[in-house]
Design a protein around this motif. Structure first.
Motif, PDB file in Angstrom:
ATOM      1  N   GLY A  71       0.828  -1.209   0.000  1.00 27.04           N
ATOM      2  CA  GLY A  71       0.000   0.000   0.000  1.00 27.04           C
ATOM      3  C   GLY A  71       0.853   1.246   0.000  1.00 27.04           C
ATOM      4  O   GLY A  71       2.024   1.220   0.331  1.00 27.04           O
ATOM      5  N   GLN A 129      -6.042   4.375   2.785  1.00 25.27           N
ATOM      6  CA  GLN A 129      -5.291   3.682   1.745  1.00 25.27           C
ATOM      7  C   GLN A 129      -5.841   2.289   1.496  1.00 25.27           C
ATOM      8  O   GLN A 129      -6.508   1.698   2.354  1.00 25.27           O
ATOM      9  CB  GLN A 129      -3.808   3.585   2.117  1.00 25.27           C
ATOM     10  CG  GLN A 129      -3.534   2.758   3.355  1.00 25.27           C
ATOM     11  CD  GLN A 129      -2.057   2.659   3.656  1.00 25.27           C
ATOM     12  OE1 GLN A 129      -1.223   2.884   2.771  1.00 25.27           O
ATOM     13  NE2 GLN A 129      -1.706   2.335   4.880  1.00 25.27           N
ATOM     14  N   ASN A 171      -1.818   0.984  -4.144  1.00 21.92           N
ATOM     15  CA  ASN A 171      -1.373   2.320  -4.561  1.00 21.92           C
ATOM     16  C   ASN A 171      -2.480   3.359  -4.608  1.00 21.92           C
ATOM     17  O   ASN A 171      -2.256   4.463  -5.102  1.00 21.92           O
ATOM     18  CB  ASN A 171      -0.644   2.290  -5.912  1.00 21.92           C
ATOM     19  CG  ASN A 171       0.600   1.441  -5.866  1.00 21.92           C
ATOM     20  OD1 ASN A 171       1.244   1.324  -4.828  1.00 21.92           O
ATOM     21  ND2 ASN A 171       0.939   0.828  -6.979  1.00 21.92           N
ATOM     22  N   ALA A 199      -4.576   5.912  -2.430  1.00 15.56           N
ATOM     23  CA  ALA A 199      -4.472   6.495  -1.095  1.00 15.56           C
ATOM     24  C   ALA A 199      -4.702   7.994  -1.137  1.00 15.56           C
ATOM     25  O   ALA A 199      -4.503   8.633  -2.172  1.00 15.56           O
ATOM     26  CB  ALA A 199      -3.086   6.219  -0.500  1.00 15.56           C
ATOM     27  N   GLN A 206      -4.612  11.414   2.028  1.00 13.12           N
ATOM     28  CA  GLN A 206      -4.410  11.750   3.434  1.00 13.12           C
ATOM     29  C   GLN A 206      -5.081  13.061   3.783  1.00 13.12           C
ATOM     30  O   GLN A 206      -5.336  13.902   2.917  1.00 13.12           O
ATOM     31  CB  GLN A 206      -2.930  11.850   3.754  1.00 13.12           C
ATOM     32  CG  GLN A 206      -2.279  13.057   3.085  1.00 13.12           C
ATOM     33  CD  GLN A 206      -0.941  13.404   3.693  1.00 13.12           C
ATOM     34  OE1 GLN A 206      -0.170  12.513   3.985  1.00 13.12           O
ATOM     35  NE2 GLN A 206      -0.680  14.665   3.873  1.00 13.12           N
ATOM     36  N   SER A 265      -3.838  13.959  -2.467  1.00 15.96           N
ATOM     37  CA  SER A 265      -3.732  12.690  -3.186  1.00 15.96           C
ATOM     38  C   SER A 265      -3.054  12.950  -4.521  1.00 15.96           C
ATOM     39  O   SER A 265      -2.747  14.088  -4.867  1.00 15.96           O
ATOM     40  CB  SER A 265      -5.112  12.064  -3.389  1.00 15.96           C
ATOM     41  OG  SER A 265      -4.985  10.765  -3.944  1.00 15.96           O
TER      42      SER A 265
END
Length: 199
Positions: free
Chosen positions: A18, A96, A109, A111, A113, A181
Motif C-alpha cells: 500500500g 489507503q 497504490n 491512497a 491523506q 492525493s
C-alpha cells in the motif's frame, strides 16, 4: 491573522503493497519513493480507480470512518483501511488500499491523506488567502468546493516526488484540513468527500 498557513513537505513511504503518503509539518524531509508517473498511469491503478469509484455509488460497498476531536465522518470503499497518527503539531489521517486483503489486492497504490492542524481563525479559506500566506505555492485550476457544507479550495499542485497532486484545503471550527492525493485520484477523493459530515 496570527500565523501563516503551515508549509507542509510531502514524502512517500511504501508500506507493504500500500501507499503511505504523508506531509511533515513545517520540517523539510526527503524521500525515495516510486515514480510518480508509474503510480499515476499504470493500467492496474486505472482499473482499480474505476472499481472503487463504482463502490462509492453503492452504500453497501462502503465503510464509515468516524474521527473524534475534531468530530467528522466520511464513507470510504470496502477494501481500504483508515489510520491516524500524530505528525508535528497536527495529525494525519491516512486512507489507503488494504494490500493485506486478498479480495482487494488490485487496489494497491490508492491512497489519500488528511492533515489536521490548529488554526487561529475561523474563515472561508480561499485561493487568494492561501497564495497570500504561501506565495510560492503552485495552484492550478483552483476552485471553491464544499466539504460537509463548509467551503474550501481545491486545486492541482505539484511535488517533485508525487508529480501532480490534487489537494483540498479548508478551515472549520479553528482547524485547518489539508487533503492530498495524486491528481489521477481526484474523482475518487471527490466522491469520498461528498459523503463528509461534521458531527
Amino acid at each position: 491573522m496570527k500565523k501563516n498557513l503551515p508549509y507542509i513537505i510531502i514524502a512517500i513511504i511504501l508500506i507493504a503493497a500500500g501507499l503511505l503518503a504523508y506531509k511533515s509539518y513545517r520540517s523539510p524531509s526527503t524521500s525515495s519513493g516510486p515514480s510518480a508517473n508509474n503510480q499515476q498511469t499504470s493500467k492496474e491503478t486505472k482499473q482499480a480507480l474505476k472499481a472503487v469509484q463504482s463502490q462509492m455509488q453503492n452504500p453497501a460497498e462502503q465503510d464509515v470512518y468516524r474521527h473524534i476531536e475534531p468530530n467528522f465522518s466520511f464513507n470510504y470503499p470496502k477494501g481500504f483501511k483508515v489510520g491516524s497518527f500524530e505528525e508535528g503539531d497536527g495529525e494525519t489521517v491516512l486512507v489507503q488500499s488494504d494490500a493485506s486483503n486478498k479480495s482487494y489486492q488490485s487496489y494497491s497504490n490508492l491512497a489519500f491523506q488528511i492533515y489536521i492542524s490548529d488554526f487561529d481563525e475561523d474563515i472561508t479559506l480561499t485561493a487568494q488567502r492561501i497564495k497570500q500566506d504561501m506565495p510560492g505555492i503552485k495552484m492550478d485550476n483552483a476552485k471553491s468546493v464544499s466539504v460537509g457544507n463548509i467551503t474550501g479550495t481545491a486545486f492541482l499542485g505539484a511535488d517533485e516526488s508525487l508529480g501532480q497532486t490534487y489537494e483540498v484545503w479548508l478551515v472549520y471550527n479553528k482547524h485547518l484540513y489539508q487533503i492530498l492525493s495524486y491528481a489521477s485520484q481526484k474523482d475518487l477523493v471527490d466522491k469520498i468527500l461528498s459523503t463528509w459530515s461534521w458531527q
